[in-house]
Scaffold this active site. Structure first.
Site, PDB file in Angstrom:
ATOM      1  CD  GLU A 217      -2.637  -0.524   0.052  1.00  0.00           C
ATOM      2  OE1 GLU A 217      -2.960   0.167  -0.716  1.00  0.00           O
ATOM      3  OE2 GLU A 217      -4.134  -1.162  -0.324  1.00  0.00           O
ATOM      4  CB  SER A 218       2.070   3.372   1.929  1.00  0.00           C
ATOM      5  OG  SER A 218       2.409   2.395   3.265  1.00  0.00           O
TER       6      SER A 218
END
Length: 328
Positions: free
Chosen positions: A207-208
């Protein structure tokens, strides 16, 4: 090294059994001594095998002939075989003779020929004559001299173990290459939500890439990229606070695991594209981004199934259709 064998009380009624225990004690003491040497890094003492072989052979001869105790040719053959397996030529010859003449054991000419050949190769002069008396029987290795076959392993169990080992290695690599404060938070908090830490770390990575201040074009925020609706749903007030963000992401994962009954592929796809999208497409949606995302997560987690708490929520009403659609 000398092996001290304790004397066992021998009653008339149980004399044969006690002597079998004594012979077994010889083997156990010798094996324990060898293991102790190996554990301490010492080499076996010169002649240690020879001493064990001599004890085995002498005990076998006593049981074969009844010298001072009841005859037990079957047990004698077993002791001869143990010594023969250690390379003792005399034991090979004696055991061959027992099989060649059916003395106390079932006659086995092939086994006898194999043993006589082995004894002859080591210089036992009577062995070639005994071979000739067998009339050209083909040598067959006795069963007692063969190493036991390796245990049968269920291919599915082996594959699961291999996948688990690969997953553990992938998680360790991910932990080692990620910011340690984040890793420590995940390792501590994930069990509180009954979530595999490896799954949580794989989601954060996908995700990040462990950026606590990440903000996507769709306004997904922080480490686990919580959109405002998800943050509000799981009571996250500041999605850029790592601890709050991880807690909210873990709560969402726990809910998804219950909703899709532990199917990691569906959970990962739903985290990326939404549970409604997974239900609409009856499985992982045909988006390149989502399919690559699921593949990355599974590459870390390994297992396709994850434990789930059925009390968290009712399963998806479309789950059975999704499973049916997945069948070949």
């Amino acid at each position: 090294m000398k092996y001290v064998i304790p004397r066992l009380p021998v009653r008339a009624a149980g004399r044969g059994a006690a002597l079998r225990v004594l012979a077994g004690t010889v083997l156990l003491v010798a094996a324990a001594a060898a293991q102790a040497m190996a554990a301490s890094g010492q080499a076996a003492a010169p002649g240690a095998d020879e001493e064990l072989v001599a004890m085995l052979r002498a005990d076998a001869q006593r049981h074969e002939t009844g010298n001072g105790l009841p005859r037990d040719p079957g047990f004698a053959a077993a002791l001869y075989c143990r010594a023969a397996k250690l390379g003792d030529a005399e034991s090979q010859f004696h055991l061959g003779w027992m099989y060649a003449h059916g003395r106390g054991v079932e006659r086995q000419d092939g086994w006898a020929a194999w043993l006589f050949e082995a004894a002859a190769a080591q210089g036992i002069p009577q062995a070639p004559n005994q071979l000739r008396l067998l009339g050209g029987a083909a040598p067959v290795q006795p069963e007692c001299l063969k190493d036991p076959p390796p245990p049968m392993v269920d291919p599915a169990v082996a594959a699961a173990a291999e996948a688990a080992a690969a997953s553990a290695a992938a998680i360790e690599r991910l932990k080692a290459s990620s910011p340690q404060p984040i890793v420590e938070m995940v390792m501590k908090m994930a069990p509180e939500f009954d979530v595999n830490p490896g799954l949580a770390l794989a989601i954060i990575k996908a995700e990040s890439n462990f950026d606590a201040q990440a903000l996507s074009p769709k306004n997904a925020m922080g480490l686990m990229q919580l959109i405002p609706e998800t943050a509000e749903r799981f009571r996250v007030k500041n999605a850029f606070d790592p601890k709050q963000n991880i807690r909210g992401g873990l709560a969402y994962l726990r809910w998804l695991l219950a909703y899709f009954e532990g199917d990691v592929s569906l959970v990962a796809a739903a985290y990326n594209a939404g549970e409604g999208t997974v239900e609409r497409y009856q499985g992982v949606p045909p988006y390149n981004e989502t399919r690559a995302y699921v593949k990355r997560v599974l590459g870390v987690v390994g297992a396709l199934a994850h434990p789930f708490d059925a009390r968290v929520t009712q399963p998806s009403p479309r789950l059975q259709k999704i499973r049916t659609a997945a069948q070949p």
